[in-house]
Design a protein around this motif. Structure first.
Motif, PDB file in Angstrom:
ATOM      1  N   HIS A   7     -38.569 -17.009  -2.382  1.00 22.90           N
ATOM      2  CA  HIS A   7     -38.005 -17.759  -1.284  1.00 22.90           C
ATOM      3  C   HIS A   7     -37.533 -16.833   0.107  1.00 22.90           C
ATOM      4  CE1 HIS A   7     -37.724 -21.194  -3.867  1.00 22.90           C
ATOM      5  NE2 HIS A   7     -37.553 -20.438  -4.890  1.00 22.90           N
ATOM      6  N   SER A  24     -35.768 -28.512  -0.141  1.00 22.50           N
ATOM      7  CA  SER A  24     -35.674 -28.646  -1.674  1.00 22.50           C
ATOM      8  C   SER A  24     -35.096 -30.228  -1.768  1.00 22.50           C
ATOM      9  CB  SER A  24     -34.910 -27.600  -2.146  1.00 22.50           C
ATOM     10  OG  SER A  24     -34.748 -27.770  -3.516  1.00 22.50           O
ATOM     11  N   HIS A  46     -30.518 -20.763  -3.694  1.00 23.14           N
ATOM     12  CA  HIS A  46     -30.936 -19.929  -2.665  1.00 23.14           C
ATOM     13  C   HIS A  46     -30.576 -20.399  -1.140  1.00 23.14           C
ATOM     14  CE1 HIS A  46     -33.434 -16.991  -0.550  1.00 23.14           C
ATOM     15  NE2 HIS A  46     -33.724 -17.936   0.548  1.00 23.14           N
ATOM     16  N   VAL A  51     -33.078 -24.807  -5.813  1.00 28.09           N
ATOM     17  CA  VAL A  51     -34.610 -24.865  -5.642  1.00 28.09           C
ATOM     18  C   VAL A  51     -35.324 -24.466  -6.855  1.00 28.09           C
ATOM     19  CG1 VAL A  51     -34.388 -24.125  -3.277  1.00 28.09           C
ATOM     20  CG2 VAL A  51     -34.526 -22.196  -4.974  1.00 28.09           C
ATOM     21  N   ALA A  56     -41.676 -21.161  -3.218  1.00 27.76           N
ATOM     22  CA  ALA A  56     -41.318 -22.011  -2.098  1.00 27.76           C
ATOM     23  C   ALA A  56     -42.358 -21.851  -1.163  1.00 27.76           C
ATOM     24  CB  ALA A  56     -40.001 -21.170  -1.424  1.00 27.76           C
TER      25      ALA A  56
END
Length: 134
Positions: A7, A24, A46, A51, A56
């Motif tokens: 992330h 997300s 996050h 998430v 990511a």
């Protein structure tokens, strides 16, 4: 791209490329956990958003149909040179200023190079993945 902090890497690269981290779907994630189709430990919060822990992605906001970059969680750190790396075009006039800004955000300059009329700066991102500024 393998990552220990996907992330953070996605956020760093999104800023670097002028792209966006894919949003997300917190409602979907909560629904899958509630239905027993995913586990709470598969998720994390996050920057205040729920998430998937596993990764990511980022995309070009002007062309969301184009390929995206996915950063996926792996347990091991980077240990060898990348087999592939990104070539980030910024132009001759901007190259050094962009490199300086990226260093301030956690990148490292590896070396300056040239071949014929072409010049570039090879750098690494905060997790050590190599890329070039051309």
């Amino acid at each position: 791209m393998d990552s220990q902090r996907p992330h953070e890497q996605a956020k760093w690269w999104a800023q670097t490329l002028g792209w966006e981290v894919e949003p997300s779907d917190e409602e979907m994630i909560r629904g899958l956990v509630a239905a027993g189709r995913a586990r709470e430990e598969d998720t994390l919060v996050h920057d205040g958003v729920l998430v998937w822990k596993a990764g990511a992605a980022l995309r070009d906001p002007e062309h969301p149909e184009r390929p995206r970059l996915l950063f996926q969680l792996v347990p091991e750190g980077k240990t060898v040179k990348n087999r592939t790396h990104l070539d980030v075009r910024v132009g001759d006039e901007e190259r050094q200023a962009v490199a300086d800004a990226l260093v301030e955000r956690g990148a490292t300059v590896l070396h300056h190079a040239e071949q014929g009329p072409f010049q570039w700066i090879t750098m690494s991102d905060p997790e050590g993945n190599e890329f070039c500024l051309t």
